[in-house]
Design an enzyme around this catalytic site. Structure first.
Site, short mmCIF file in Angstrom:
data_model
loop_
_atom_site.label_atom_id
_atom_site.label_comp_id
_atom_site.label_asym_id
_atom_site.label_seq_id
_atom_site.Cartn_x
_atom_site.Cartn_y
_atom_site.Cartn_z
N LYS A 1 -4.00 -10.80 -6.69
CA LYS A 1 -5.28 -11.12 -6.05
C LYS A 1 -6.40 -10.19 -6.55
CE LYS A 1 -5.72 -8.37 -2.00
NZ LYS A 1 -5.95 -8.03 -0.67
N LYS B 1 -10.77 -4.95 -4.44
CA LYS B 1 -11.78 -3.89 -4.58
C LYS B 1 -11.23 -2.70 -5.32
CE LYS B 1 -13.52 -4.35 0.17
NZ LYS B 1 -12.69 -4.43 1.33
N LYS C 1 0.83 -1.21 0.00
CA LYS C 1 0.00 0.00 0.00
C LYS C 1 0.85 1.25 0.00
CE LYS C 1 -4.50 -1.59 1.44
NZ LYS C 1 -5.65 -1.45 2.30
P1 TYM Z 1 -10.70 -6.61 3.51
O1 TYM Z 1 -11.80 -5.63 3.69
O2 TYM Z 1 -9.60 -6.28 2.56
O3 TYM Z 1 -11.28 -8.02 3.06
C1 TYM Z 1 -12.33 -8.66 3.79
C2 TYM Z 1 -12.08 -10.16 3.79
O4 TYM Z 1 -11.99 -10.64 2.43
C3 TYM Z 1 -10.80 -11.39 2.26
N1 TYM Z 1 -10.33 -11.20 0.88
C4 TYM Z 1 -10.13 -12.19 0.01
N2 TYM Z 1 -10.25 -13.52 0.11
C5 TYM Z 1 -9.97 -14.27 -0.98
N3 TYM Z 1 -9.56 -13.74 -2.17
C6 TYM Z 1 -9.40 -12.41 -2.32
N4 TYM Z 1 -9.02 -11.92 -3.49
C7 TYM Z 1 -9.69 -11.57 -1.20
N5 TYM Z 1 -9.66 -10.22 -1.01
C8 TYM Z 1 -10.05 -10.01 0.26
C9 TYM Z 1 -9.83 -10.81 3.28
O5 TYM Z 1 -8.80 -11.73 3.60
C10 TYM Z 1 -10.74 -10.52 4.45
O6 TYM Z 1 -10.91 -11.67 5.25
N6 TYM Z 1 -7.99 -5.80 7.65
C11 TYM Z 1 -9.14 -6.51 7.10
C12 TYM Z 1 -10.42 -6.13 7.80
C13 TYM Z 1 -10.36 -6.30 9.27
C14 TYM Z 1 -10.37 -7.53 9.98
C15 TYM Z 1 -10.32 -7.17 11.36
C16 TYM Z 1 -10.44 -8.87 9.59
C17 TYM Z 1 -10.29 -5.30 10.18
N7 TYM Z 1 -10.28 -5.80 11.45
C18 TYM Z 1 -10.30 -8.17 12.36
C19 TYM Z 1 -10.42 -9.85 10.58
C20 TYM Z 1 -10.36 -9.49 11.94
C21 TYM Z 1 -9.27 -6.15 5.63
O7 TYM Z 1 -8.79 -5.14 5.18
O8 TYM Z 1 -10.07 -7.00 4.92
#
Ligand code: TYM
Length: 333
Positions: free
Chosen positions: A198, A201, A116
């Protein structure tokens, strides 16, 4: 959510834009399936989103839409808490405390921070750097036993575990050391335009990403254009990143194994396979999209739901925060 002896789950997603098929297959579908067996606490991680500059009106809209979409996916308010992170102030407060138990070197090793900071070179803010301490706070506040996530969050989860173990070691057992749950299939859904990256979004190429709210014709177009290889044989093998990705997606939405998929498409070309994947994904998403529209038409219900969940979450979080402050030696009020 009743008080039970069930094990506890916490997970969250950033409401920073459209929700993708990667989010759904990597994490959200497991949020839903765990609700029977576990006491589940879920959040929209809006505090995390501002590590990258957000347009205020878009953030508000994305947050409401993400709330409706997750309900449509099956997050059930009779079984689980589901709130907006910034409504529970204890997250930010514990994050500050945990920052002081997290090392500069540990944060510097986070691959997401490195990626990032390259992508947003004009805004490498302190929040982007300390983001994993906030994520640790999210999880540790609730004593979560299990955290369903995609593979890209594994490193952050491991750091949360290290922080918990360190704090417990300095004082006395305080935090539950959480386990990650990363699914066997779907943990890393790749971009349709570049299957070595990957699905994300924030991808600027609209053909790279399937959004949960895409129209069936757009879903089909994107799958038909998906980058594959020239072998024209549907089989799971090293080096066939595009086909492996499509097989993973097809397997997740149909429940078929890789062997079954290889048999189904034996002697058939990629055109047939891509159409089948497009049809299966569109059919899987159709009922979710219909429910999404119904929730969006009832904002009052959503507001009442996230407020009630935040109140209950805050009660649990406050008890943990008070315990942490006592252990550290802060004088109580
Ligand atoms: P975020 O918002 O990027 O993504 C949410 C969840 O989706 C999963 N994910 C994917 N899984 C498979 N293939 C992909 N291409 C893919 N892109 C995203 C992510 O692994 C995630 O599980 N930091 C976290 C949000 C968060 C969080 C937490 C998660 C904040 N506090 C506490 C668990 C526990 C995030 O940015 O996810």
């Amino acid at each position: 959510m009743e008080q039970t002896n069930k094990k506890r789950i916490f997970s969250a997603i950033q409401p920073s834009g459209v929700i993708t098929l990667g989010n759904y297959l990597g994490a959200l579908r497991n949020w839903v399936s765990f609700q029977e067996e576990y006491e589940c606490i879920y959040a929209l991680a809006d505090l995390h989103t501002i590590t990258v500059r957000q347009e205020p009106a878009a953030l508000r809209k994305n947050t409401m839409e993400a709330y409706a979409l997750l309900l449509a996916c099956g997050v059930d308010l009779d079984k689980s808490l589901f709130f907006i992170q910034s409504h529970v102030h204890q997250h930010a407060e514990l994050a500050w405390i945990l920052n002081c138990y997290t090392q500069f070197g540990e944060l510097s090793r986070m691959t997401q921070f490195k990626d990032k900071s390259l992508k947003h070179a004009d805004n490498i803010n302190a929040g982007l750097f300390t983001y994993p301490a906030l994520m640790a706070a999210d999880i540790l506040l609730y004593g979560a036993d299990l955290v369903p996530i995609g593979a890209d969050q594994k490193q952050h989860l491991e750091l949360a575990r290290d922080i918990a173990i360190r704090f417990n070691g300095i004082y006395s057992p305080t935090f539950t050391v959480p386990e990650g749950f990363i699914p066997k299939t779907g943990a890393r859904i790749m971009s349709l335009a570049d299957p070595t990256k990957k699905m994300s979004k924030s991808d600027e190429n609209v053909n790279a990403t399937i959004c949960l709210l895409d129209r069936p014709e757009d879903i089909m177009r994107k799958f038909k254009r998906a980058v594959t290889d020239s072998e024209a044989c549907v089989r799971y093998a090293e080096g066939k990143d595009g086909i492996n990705n499509l097989m993973g997606i097809y397997s997740c939405v149909t429940g078929k194994s890789y062997e079954e998929i290889e048999k189904e498409f034996d002697g058939r070309g990629y055109g047939d396979f891509k159409t089948a994947v497009g049809d299966a994904v569109a059919a899987h998403l159709a009922p979710i999209q219909e429910k999404f529209r119904a929730y969006m038409a009832d904002k009052a219900f959503m507001e009442k739901s996230y407020r009630e969940s935040a109140e209950k979450a805050s009660y649990i979080a406050e008890k943990m925060l008070a315990k942490v402050k006592r252990k550290i030696g802060f004088v109580g009020k």
